[in-house]
Scaffold this active site. Sequence first.
Site, mmCIF file in Angstrom:
data_model
loop_
_atom_site.group_PDB
_atom_site.id
_atom_site.type_symbol
_atom_site.label_atom_id
_atom_site.label_comp_id
_atom_site.label_asym_id
_atom_site.label_seq_id
_atom_site.Cartn_x
_atom_site.Cartn_y
_atom_site.Cartn_z
ATOM 1 N N GLU A 1 -34.141 -32.915 13.970
ATOM 2 C CA GLU A 1 -35.602 -33.038 14.082
ATOM 3 C C GLU A 1 -36.213 -33.937 13.004
ATOM 4 O OE1 GLU A 1 -37.045 -29.003 14.245
ATOM 5 O OE2 GLU A 1 -36.050 -28.613 16.147
ATOM 6 N N GLU B 1 -29.541 -27.496 23.422
ATOM 7 C CA GLU B 1 -30.239 -26.203 23.238
ATOM 8 C C GLU B 1 -31.005 -25.847 24.514
ATOM 9 O OE1 GLU B 1 -32.543 -26.201 19.601
ATOM 10 O OE2 GLU B 1 -31.006 -27.324 18.518
HETATM 11 C C1 XIL Z 1 -34.105 -21.147 16.395
HETATM 12 C C2 XIL Z 1 -33.363 -19.841 16.535
HETATM 13 O O1 XIL Z 1 -32.982 -19.675 17.870
HETATM 14 C C3 XIL Z 1 -34.231 -18.710 16.075
HETATM 15 O O2 XIL Z 1 -33.497 -17.480 16.054
HETATM 16 C C4 XIL Z 1 -34.784 -18.989 14.700
HETATM 17 O O3 XIL Z 1 -35.707 -17.993 14.364
HETATM 18 C C5 XIL Z 1 -35.476 -20.330 14.635
HETATM 19 O O4 XIL Z 1 -34.574 -21.337 15.083
HETATM 20 N N1 XIL Z 1 -34.472 -26.106 17.414
HETATM 21 C C6 XIL Z 1 -33.308 -25.899 16.721
HETATM 22 C C7 XIL Z 1 -32.759 -24.533 16.592
HETATM 23 O O5 XIL Z 1 -32.668 -26.869 16.315
HETATM 24 O O6 XIL Z 1 -32.043 -24.359 15.394
HETATM 25 C C8 XIL Z 1 -33.853 -23.494 16.700
HETATM 26 O O7 XIL Z 1 -33.242 -22.214 16.677
HETATM 27 C C9 XIL Z 1 -34.666 -23.710 17.947
HETATM 28 C C10 XIL Z 1 -35.333 -25.054 17.918
#
Ligand code: XIL
Length: 415
Positions: free
Chosen positions: A177, A282
Amino acid sequence: MSETMRMTSRGRAVLLSAALALTGSPVAGPAAAQGPVRDVARAEAPLRGAFAGDFRVGGTLNLDHVYGRDLAGRALVAHHFNAISPENLLKWEAVEPQPGRFAFEAPDWYVNYGVENGMWVVGHTLVWHSQTPPWVFMGPDGQPASRDTLLARMRSHIRAVVGRYRGRIGGWDVVNEVLDEDGTLRQSPWLRIIGPDYIRLAFQYAHEADPGAELYYNDYSLEMPAKRAGAVRLVRELKAQGVPITGVGLQGHHKMDWPTLEAEDSTINAFAALGMKVMITELDIDVLPRQGFGADVAARGPQGCDCRMNPYVAGLPDSVQQALAKRYADFFALYRRHHGVITRVTFWGVTDRDSWLNDWPVRGRTNHPLLFGWRGETKPAFDAVLRAARPAASSAGGGDADLRSSAWTAAPLQQ
Ligand code: XIL
Protein backbone atom coordinates in the site's frame (compact mmCIF):
# COMPACT_ATOMS: atom_id res chain seq x y z
CA MET A 1 -6.38 0.54 5.94
CA SER A 2 -7.33 0.65 9.59
CA GLU A 3 -5.23 -1.18 12.11
CA THR A 4 -7.73 -0.76 14.89
CA MET A 5 -9.84 -3.74 13.97
CA ARG A 6 -7.41 -6.49 14.86
CA MET A 7 -8.78 -9.82 15.80
CA THR A 8 -12.18 -8.70 16.97
CA SER A 9 -14.13 -11.06 14.76
CA ARG A 10 -11.68 -13.76 15.64
CA GLY A 11 -12.19 -13.08 19.31
CA ARG A 12 -15.90 -13.39 18.82
CA ALA A 13 -15.48 -16.66 16.92
CA VAL A 14 -13.30 -18.13 19.64
CA LEU A 15 -15.77 -17.15 22.34
CA LEU A 16 -18.56 -18.65 20.32
CA SER A 17 -16.80 -21.98 19.82
CA ALA A 18 -15.72 -22.09 23.46
CA ALA A 19 -19.27 -21.49 24.61
CA LEU A 20 -20.55 -24.13 22.20
CA ALA A 21 -18.06 -26.61 23.60
CA LEU A 22 -19.17 -25.89 27.16
CA THR A 23 -22.90 -25.77 26.72
CA GLY A 24 -23.39 -27.83 23.61
CA SER A 25 -25.90 -25.28 22.37
CA PRO A 26 -25.69 -22.09 20.38
CA VAL A 27 -25.14 -18.89 22.30
CA ALA A 28 -25.95 -15.31 21.54
CA GLY A 29 -24.02 -14.06 18.53
CA PRO A 30 -24.69 -13.33 14.92
CA ALA A 31 -27.60 -15.49 13.89
CA ALA A 32 -25.61 -16.43 10.82
CA ALA A 33 -23.11 -18.25 13.05
CA GLN A 34 -25.55 -20.51 14.82
CA GLY A 35 -25.99 -24.19 14.15
CA PRO A 36 -23.31 -26.86 14.09
CA VAL A 37 -19.92 -25.98 12.72
CA ARG A 38 -19.32 -28.06 9.66
CA ASP A 39 -17.20 -31.12 10.15
CA VAL A 40 -13.89 -31.78 8.46
CA ALA A 41 -14.94 -34.61 6.17
CA ARG A 42 -15.26 -32.87 2.85
CA ALA A 43 -17.16 -34.12 -0.10
CA GLU A 44 -16.76 -31.26 -2.54
CA ALA A 45 -14.08 -30.92 -5.19
CA PRO A 46 -11.08 -28.99 -3.91
CA LEU A 47 -10.64 -25.52 -5.36
CA ARG A 48 -6.90 -26.09 -5.77
CA GLY A 49 -7.64 -29.00 -8.06
CA ALA A 50 -10.28 -27.17 -10.03
CA PHE A 51 -7.81 -24.43 -10.98
CA ALA A 52 -4.68 -26.58 -11.07
CA GLY A 53 -3.99 -25.75 -14.70
CA ASP A 54 -4.51 -22.04 -14.15
CA PHE A 55 -3.14 -20.69 -10.89
CA ARG A 56 -2.75 -21.52 -7.23
CA VAL A 57 -5.69 -20.91 -4.95
CA GLY A 58 -5.04 -19.72 -1.42
CA GLY A 59 -6.49 -18.56 1.85
CA THR A 60 -5.19 -16.98 5.03
CA LEU A 61 -4.15 -18.58 8.28
CA ASN A 62 -4.87 -16.80 11.56
CA LEU A 63 -3.86 -17.59 15.13
CA ASP A 64 -6.91 -19.80 15.65
CA HIS A 65 -5.66 -22.00 12.82
CA VAL A 66 -2.11 -21.97 14.13
CA TYR A 67 -3.03 -22.83 17.72
CA GLY A 68 -5.57 -25.47 16.80
CA ARG A 69 -8.60 -23.56 18.04
CA ASP A 70 -10.18 -23.75 14.60
CA LEU A 71 -9.58 -27.25 13.30
CA ALA A 72 -12.59 -27.08 10.98
CA GLY A 73 -11.07 -24.01 9.35
CA ARG A 74 -7.73 -25.75 9.03
CA ALA A 75 -9.44 -28.70 7.37
CA LEU A 76 -10.90 -26.34 4.80
CA VAL A 77 -7.46 -24.88 4.16
CA ALA A 78 -5.90 -28.33 3.71
CA HIS A 79 -8.65 -29.48 1.41
CA HIS A 80 -9.06 -26.47 -0.82
CA PHE A 81 -5.87 -24.45 -0.91
CA ASN A 82 -2.37 -24.91 -2.24
CA ALA A 83 -1.18 -21.48 -1.13
CA ILE A 84 -1.37 -19.79 2.26
CA SER A 85 -0.95 -16.22 3.44
CA PRO A 86 -0.54 -15.08 7.04
CA GLU A 87 -3.42 -12.80 7.91
CA ASN A 88 -1.62 -10.91 10.68
CA LEU A 89 1.09 -13.13 12.10
CA LEU A 90 3.98 -11.94 9.95
CA LYS A 91 3.27 -8.24 10.19
CA TRP A 92 5.92 -6.16 11.91
CA GLU A 93 3.96 -5.63 15.14
CA ALA A 94 3.47 -9.39 15.47
CA VAL A 95 6.94 -10.57 14.55
CA GLU A 96 9.14 -7.81 16.01
CA PRO A 97 7.02 -6.09 18.66
CA GLN A 98 10.08 -4.71 20.50
CA PRO A 99 13.35 -3.62 18.90
CA GLY A 100 15.33 -6.72 17.99
CA ARG A 101 13.01 -9.05 19.96
CA PHE A 102 11.42 -11.40 17.50
CA ALA A 103 8.37 -13.55 18.11
CA PHE A 104 8.73 -16.44 15.69
CA GLU A 105 6.53 -19.10 17.28
CA ALA A 106 3.38 -18.52 15.23
CA PRO A 107 5.22 -17.72 11.98
CA ASP A 108 7.38 -20.84 12.39
CA TRP A 109 4.28 -22.96 12.73
CA TYR A 110 2.68 -21.24 9.76
CA VAL A 111 5.68 -21.76 7.49
CA ASN A 112 6.23 -25.38 8.59
CA TYR A 113 2.58 -26.16 8.01
CA GLY A 114 2.73 -24.81 4.48
CA VAL A 115 6.03 -26.45 3.58
CA GLU A 116 5.07 -29.83 5.05
CA ASN A 117 1.89 -29.78 3.03
CA GLY A 118 3.48 -28.76 -0.24
CA MET A 119 1.83 -25.35 -0.29
CA TRP A 120 3.12 -22.09 -1.70
CA VAL A 121 3.86 -20.03 1.39
CA VAL A 122 3.45 -16.26 1.15
CA GLY A 123 5.12 -13.67 3.37
CA HIS A 124 2.93 -10.67 4.22
CA THR A 125 4.29 -8.06 4.73
CA LEU A 126 7.67 -6.38 5.28
CA VAL A 127 7.21 -2.63 4.87
CA TRP A 128 3.82 -1.09 5.57
CA HIS A 129 2.55 2.01 7.34
CA SER A 130 -0.02 -0.01 9.27
CA GLN A 131 0.44 -2.62 12.04
CA THR A 132 3.99 -1.39 12.52
CA PRO A 133 4.86 -0.47 16.11
CA PRO A 134 5.44 3.25 16.78
CA TRP A 135 8.98 2.62 18.06
CA VAL A 136 10.06 1.76 14.51
CA PHE A 137 9.65 5.38 13.47
CA MET A 138 10.90 7.00 16.66
CA GLY A 139 14.29 8.39 17.57
CA PRO A 140 15.81 8.26 21.06
CA ASP A 141 14.47 11.72 21.93
CA GLY A 142 10.85 11.05 20.98
CA GLN A 143 11.42 12.84 17.68
CA PRO A 144 11.04 11.00 14.37
CA ALA A 145 13.88 8.57 13.73
CA SER A 146 16.64 9.69 11.36
CA ARG A 147 16.86 8.28 7.84
CA ASP A 148 19.87 6.18 8.82
CA THR A 149 18.17 4.76 11.91
CA LEU A 150 15.02 3.82 10.05
CA LEU A 151 16.98 2.28 7.18
CA ALA A 152 19.02 0.24 9.65
CA ARG A 153 15.83 -0.98 11.35
CA MET A 154 14.25 -1.83 8.04
CA ARG A 155 17.32 -3.74 6.95
CA SER A 156 17.71 -5.74 10.13
CA HIS A 157 13.99 -6.58 10.23
CA ILE A 158 14.00 -7.76 6.62
CA ARG A 159 17.23 -9.71 7.09
CA ALA A 160 15.96 -11.46 10.20
CA VAL A 161 12.52 -12.35 8.91
CA VAL A 162 13.23 -13.09 5.25
CA GLY A 163 16.50 -14.82 6.19
CA ARG A 164 14.81 -17.12 8.69
CA TYR A 165 12.40 -18.44 6.06
CA ARG A 166 14.83 -18.42 3.16
CA GLY A 167 13.90 -21.09 0.66
CA ARG A 168 10.60 -21.81 2.40
CA ILE A 169 8.56 -18.65 1.95
CA GLY A 170 8.11 -18.54 -1.80
CA GLY A 171 7.15 -14.91 -2.24
CA TRP A 172 7.05 -11.74 -0.13
CA ASP A 173 4.82 -8.70 -0.17
CA VAL A 174 7.88 -6.49 0.23
CA VAL A 175 6.00 -3.22 0.24
CA ASN A 176 2.30 -2.88 0.95
CA GLU A 177 0.00 0.00 0.00
CA VAL A 178 2.66 2.53 -0.94
CA LEU A 179 0.42 4.66 -3.18
CA ASP A 180 -2.38 7.11 -2.52
CA GLU A 181 -5.59 7.06 -4.53
CA ASP A 182 -4.23 9.71 -6.90
CA GLY A 183 -1.24 7.56 -7.79
CA THR A 184 1.37 9.54 -5.89
CA LEU A 185 3.49 7.98 -3.15
CA ARG A 186 1.62 7.66 0.14
CA GLN A 187 2.80 10.12 2.79
CA SER A 188 3.79 7.37 5.19
CA PRO A 189 6.52 7.61 7.84
CA TRP A 190 8.64 5.49 5.51
CA LEU A 191 8.43 8.10 2.78
CA ARG A 192 8.70 11.09 5.10
CA ILE A 193 11.74 9.79 6.95
CA ILE A 194 13.68 7.86 4.30
CA GLY A 195 12.46 9.36 1.04
CA PRO A 196 11.18 7.58 -2.07
CA ASP A 197 14.14 5.22 -2.29
CA TYR A 198 12.82 3.24 0.71
CA ILE A 199 10.90 1.12 -1.79
CA ARG A 200 13.93 0.22 -3.87
CA LEU A 201 15.98 -0.47 -0.75
CA ALA A 202 13.32 -2.71 0.77
CA PHE A 203 13.41 -4.86 -2.37
CA GLN A 204 17.19 -4.87 -2.34
CA TYR A 205 17.39 -6.00 1.30
CA ALA A 206 14.77 -8.70 0.73
CA HIS A 207 16.66 -9.96 -2.29
CA GLU A 208 19.91 -10.09 -0.32
CA ALA A 209 18.19 -12.08 2.41
CA ASP A 210 16.67 -14.62 0.00
CA PRO A 211 17.80 -14.33 -3.62
CA GLY A 212 15.40 -17.10 -4.61
CA ALA A 213 12.22 -15.53 -3.28
CA GLU A 214 9.65 -13.79 -5.46
CA LEU A 215 9.23 -10.17 -4.43
CA TYR A 216 6.01 -8.22 -4.82
CA TYR A 217 4.46 -4.81 -4.55
CA ASN A 218 0.96 -5.26 -3.10
CA ASP A 219 -1.84 -2.67 -3.05
CA TYR A 220 -5.59 -2.09 -3.16
CA SER A 221 -7.78 -0.20 -5.64
CA LEU A 222 -5.24 -0.45 -8.45
CA GLU A 223 -8.33 -0.76 -10.64
CA MET A 224 -8.81 2.99 -10.21
CA PRO A 225 -7.24 4.65 -13.26
CA ALA A 226 -5.17 7.27 -11.40
CA LYS A 227 -3.83 4.83 -8.86
CA ARG A 228 -3.14 2.23 -11.54
CA ALA A 229 -1.23 4.79 -13.61
CA GLY A 230 0.87 5.61 -10.54
CA ALA A 231 1.55 1.92 -9.95
CA VAL A 232 2.57 1.42 -13.56
CA ARG A 233 4.98 4.36 -13.25
CA LEU A 234 6.38 2.94 -10.04
CA VAL A 235 6.95 -0.55 -11.44
CA ARG A 236 8.55 0.92 -14.58
CA GLU A 237 10.95 2.99 -12.49
CA LEU A 238 11.83 0.07 -10.26
CA LYS A 239 12.51 -2.11 -13.28
CA ALA A 240 14.60 0.62 -14.91
CA GLN A 241 16.70 0.75 -11.74
CA GLY A 242 17.21 -3.01 -11.85
CA VAL A 243 15.14 -3.64 -8.70
CA PRO A 244 14.34 -7.36 -8.35
CA ILE A 245 10.54 -7.06 -8.43
CA THR A 246 8.70 -10.18 -9.60
CA GLY A 247 5.08 -9.30 -9.37
CA VAL A 248 2.20 -7.07 -8.42
CA GLY A 249 -0.45 -8.09 -5.92
CA LEU A 250 -3.94 -6.76 -6.53
CA GLN A 251 -5.55 -7.07 -3.13
CA GLY A 252 -8.99 -7.71 -4.62
CA HIS A 253 -11.16 -6.25 -1.87
CA HIS A 254 -14.10 -6.07 -4.22
CA LYS A 255 -17.62 -4.84 -3.74
CA MET A 256 -20.78 -5.97 -5.49
CA ASP A 257 -20.62 -3.02 -7.87
CA TRP A 258 -16.89 -2.29 -7.95
CA PRO A 259 -14.62 -2.78 -9.77
CA THR A 260 -16.10 -3.50 -13.16
CA LEU A 261 -14.81 -6.58 -14.94
CA GLU A 262 -13.40 -4.28 -17.60
CA ALA A 263 -11.40 -2.34 -15.04
CA GLU A 264 -10.08 -5.56 -13.53
CA ASP A 265 -9.16 -6.82 -16.99
CA SER A 266 -7.28 -3.63 -17.92
CA THR A 267 -5.47 -3.63 -14.61
CA ILE A 268 -4.19 -7.17 -15.10
CA ASN A 269 -3.15 -6.30 -18.65
CA ALA A 270 -1.32 -3.17 -17.52
CA PHE A 271 0.99 -5.11 -15.21
CA ALA A 272 1.32 -8.09 -17.52
CA ALA A 273 2.62 -5.67 -20.16
CA LEU A 274 5.44 -4.77 -17.77
CA GLY A 275 6.42 -8.42 -17.46
CA MET A 276 4.99 -8.72 -13.96
CA LYS A 277 3.37 -11.77 -12.48
CA VAL A 278 -0.02 -10.72 -11.18
CA MET A 279 -1.66 -12.14 -8.09
CA ILE A 280 -5.05 -11.55 -6.56
CA THR A 281 -3.83 -11.52 -3.00
CA GLU A 282 -6.71 -10.67 -0.65
CA LEU A 283 -9.90 -11.56 -2.45
CA ASP A 284 -13.27 -10.93 -0.85
CA ILE A 285 -16.51 -9.34 -2.02
CA ASP A 286 -18.19 -7.03 0.46
CA VAL A 287 -21.97 -7.45 0.41
CA LEU A 288 -22.71 -4.81 3.05
CA PRO A 289 -23.59 -1.17 2.49
CA ARG A 290 -20.91 1.45 3.01
CA GLN A 291 -21.60 4.85 4.47
CA GLY A 292 -22.38 7.34 1.76
CA PHE A 293 -22.70 4.75 -0.98
CA GLY A 294 -25.80 4.41 -3.12
CA ALA A 295 -29.50 4.30 -2.35
CA ASP A 296 -29.67 0.63 -1.47
CA VAL A 297 -28.24 1.35 1.96
CA ALA A 298 -31.85 1.24 3.09
CA ALA A 299 -32.13 -2.47 2.21
CA ARG A 300 -33.90 -4.31 5.01
CA GLY A 301 -32.84 -7.65 6.38
CA PRO A 302 -34.91 -10.78 5.84
CA GLN A 303 -36.59 -10.52 9.23
CA GLY A 304 -37.52 -6.91 8.97
CA CYS A 305 -34.21 -5.89 10.52
CA ASP A 306 -34.03 -2.15 10.61
CA CYS A 307 -30.27 -1.98 11.02
CA ARG A 308 -29.58 -0.34 7.72
CA MET A 309 -25.84 -0.78 7.88
CA ASN A 310 -26.01 -4.40 9.06
CA PRO A 311 -28.88 -6.00 7.20
CA TYR A 312 -27.77 -9.65 6.99
CA VAL A 313 -27.31 -10.72 10.60
CA ALA A 314 -29.73 -13.60 10.14
CA GLY A 315 -28.12 -14.78 6.90
CA LEU A 316 -27.82 -13.72 3.31
CA PRO A 317 -31.12 -13.50 1.40
CA ASP A 318 -31.23 -15.77 -1.61
CA SER A 319 -31.25 -12.90 -4.10
CA VAL A 320 -27.98 -11.52 -2.69
CA GLN A 321 -26.53 -15.02 -2.40
CA GLN A 322 -27.18 -15.55 -6.11
CA ALA A 323 -25.81 -12.14 -7.05
CA LEU A 324 -22.64 -12.86 -5.05
CA ALA A 325 -22.31 -16.23 -6.80
CA LYS A 326 -22.56 -14.58 -10.20
CA ARG A 327 -20.05 -11.91 -9.25
CA TYR A 328 -17.55 -14.54 -8.09
CA ALA A 329 -18.10 -16.64 -11.21
CA ASP A 330 -17.47 -13.60 -13.40
CA PHE A 331 -14.21 -12.79 -11.63
CA PHE A 332 -12.95 -16.36 -11.78
CA ALA A 333 -13.81 -16.64 -15.45
CA LEU A 334 -11.80 -13.45 -15.99
CA TYR A 335 -8.89 -14.65 -13.87
CA ARG A 336 -8.81 -17.91 -15.81
CA ARG A 337 -8.54 -16.01 -19.06
CA HIS A 338 -5.32 -14.51 -17.66
CA HIS A 339 -3.96 -17.81 -16.45
CA GLY A 340 -0.48 -17.30 -17.89
CA VAL A 341 -0.11 -14.04 -15.97
CA ILE A 342 -2.11 -14.66 -12.82
CA THR A 343 -0.17 -17.10 -10.70
CA ARG A 344 -2.31 -17.12 -7.56
CA VAL A 345 -5.75 -16.14 -6.31
CA THR A 346 -5.88 -15.92 -2.51
CA PHE A 347 -8.98 -15.33 -0.40
CA TRP A 348 -8.58 -13.04 2.61
CA GLY A 349 -9.92 -15.44 5.22
CA VAL A 350 -11.34 -18.92 4.97
CA THR A 351 -14.94 -18.66 6.18
CA ASP A 352 -17.19 -15.62 6.45
CA ARG A 353 -16.71 -15.80 10.20
CA ASP A 354 -12.99 -15.09 9.79
CA SER A 355 -13.40 -12.08 7.57
CA TRP A 356 -11.93 -8.74 8.55
CA LEU A 357 -14.95 -7.21 6.77
CA ASN A 358 -17.05 -8.05 9.84
CA ASP A 359 -15.14 -5.24 11.51
CA TRP A 360 -14.13 -2.95 8.70
CA PRO A 361 -15.08 -0.26 7.84
CA VAL A 362 -17.77 -0.63 10.49
CA ARG A 363 -17.14 -2.68 13.60
CA GLY A 364 -19.25 -5.66 14.65
CA ARG A 365 -21.27 -6.37 11.52
CA THR A 366 -22.16 -9.70 9.92
CA ASN A 367 -20.62 -9.90 6.48
CA HIS A 368 -20.70 -12.72 3.93
CA PRO A 369 -17.80 -12.01 1.54
CA LEU A 370 -16.20 -15.45 0.99
CA LEU A 371 -17.05 -18.87 -0.45
CA PHE A 372 -17.55 -20.62 2.91
CA GLY A 373 -20.26 -19.39 5.26
CA TRP A 374 -20.24 -18.67 8.98
CA ARG A 375 -20.43 -22.39 9.83
CA GLY A 376 -17.97 -23.39 7.14
CA GLU A 377 -20.70 -24.47 4.73
CA THR A 378 -20.15 -24.02 1.01
CA LYS A 379 -22.20 -21.19 -0.43
CA PRO A 380 -23.74 -20.90 -3.90
CA ALA A 381 -20.70 -18.76 -4.72
CA PHE A 382 -18.48 -21.79 -4.11
CA ASP A 383 -20.43 -23.88 -6.64
CA ALA A 384 -20.39 -21.01 -9.09
CA VAL A 385 -16.62 -20.69 -8.82
CA LEU A 386 -16.20 -24.44 -9.36
CA ARG A 387 -18.37 -24.19 -12.45
CA ALA A 388 -16.14 -21.40 -13.74
CA ALA A 389 -13.18 -23.79 -13.59
CA ARG A 390 -12.10 -25.91 -16.51
CA PRO A 391 -14.81 -28.56 -16.76
CA ALA A 392 -12.32 -31.42 -16.83
CA ALA A 393 -10.41 -30.06 -13.87
CA SER A 394 -13.21 -29.47 -11.43
CA SER A 395 -13.26 -33.03 -10.12
CA ALA A 396 -9.48 -33.55 -10.10
CA GLY A 397 -7.39 -33.63 -6.93
CA GLY A 398 -4.59 -31.48 -8.30
CA GLY A 399 -2.40 -28.94 -6.60
CA ASP A 400 1.26 -28.85 -5.74
CA ALA A 401 1.11 -31.94 -3.63
CA ASP A 402 -1.31 -34.47 -2.32
CA LEU A 403 -2.84 -32.64 0.60
CA ARG A 404 -5.62 -35.03 1.40
CA SER A 405 -3.76 -36.83 4.13
CA SER A 406 -2.73 -35.57 7.52
CA ALA A 407 -2.44 -31.86 6.84
CA TRP A 408 -4.65 -30.77 9.69
CA THR A 409 -4.40 -33.75 12.00
CA ALA A 410 -0.94 -32.85 13.29
CA ALA A 411 -1.11 -32.07 17.00
CA PRO A 412 -1.81 -28.37 17.40
CA LEU A 413 0.66 -26.22 19.26
CA GLN A 414 -0.59 -24.93 22.57
CA GLN A 415 -0.26 -21.27 23.34
C1 XIL B 1 -6.26 -6.90 7.89
C2 XIL B 1 -6.55 -8.10 8.76
O1 XIL B 1 -7.37 -8.98 8.05
C3 XIL B 1 -7.21 -7.65 10.03
O2 XIL B 1 -7.36 -8.75 10.94
C4 XIL B 1 -6.41 -6.56 10.69
O3 XIL B 1 -7.13 -6.06 11.79
C5 XIL B 1 -6.13 -5.42 9.74
O4 XIL B 1 -5.50 -5.94 8.57
N1 XIL B 1 -4.91 -4.98 3.38
C6 XIL B 1 -3.89 -5.78 3.83
C7 XIL B 1 -4.13 -6.74 4.93
O5 XIL B 1 -2.81 -5.77 3.23
O6 XIL B 1 -2.97 -6.95 5.71
C8 XIL B 1 -5.27 -6.28 5.81
O7 XIL B 1 -5.51 -7.30 6.78
C9 XIL B 1 -6.49 -5.99 4.99
C10 XIL B 1 -6.21 -4.88 4.01
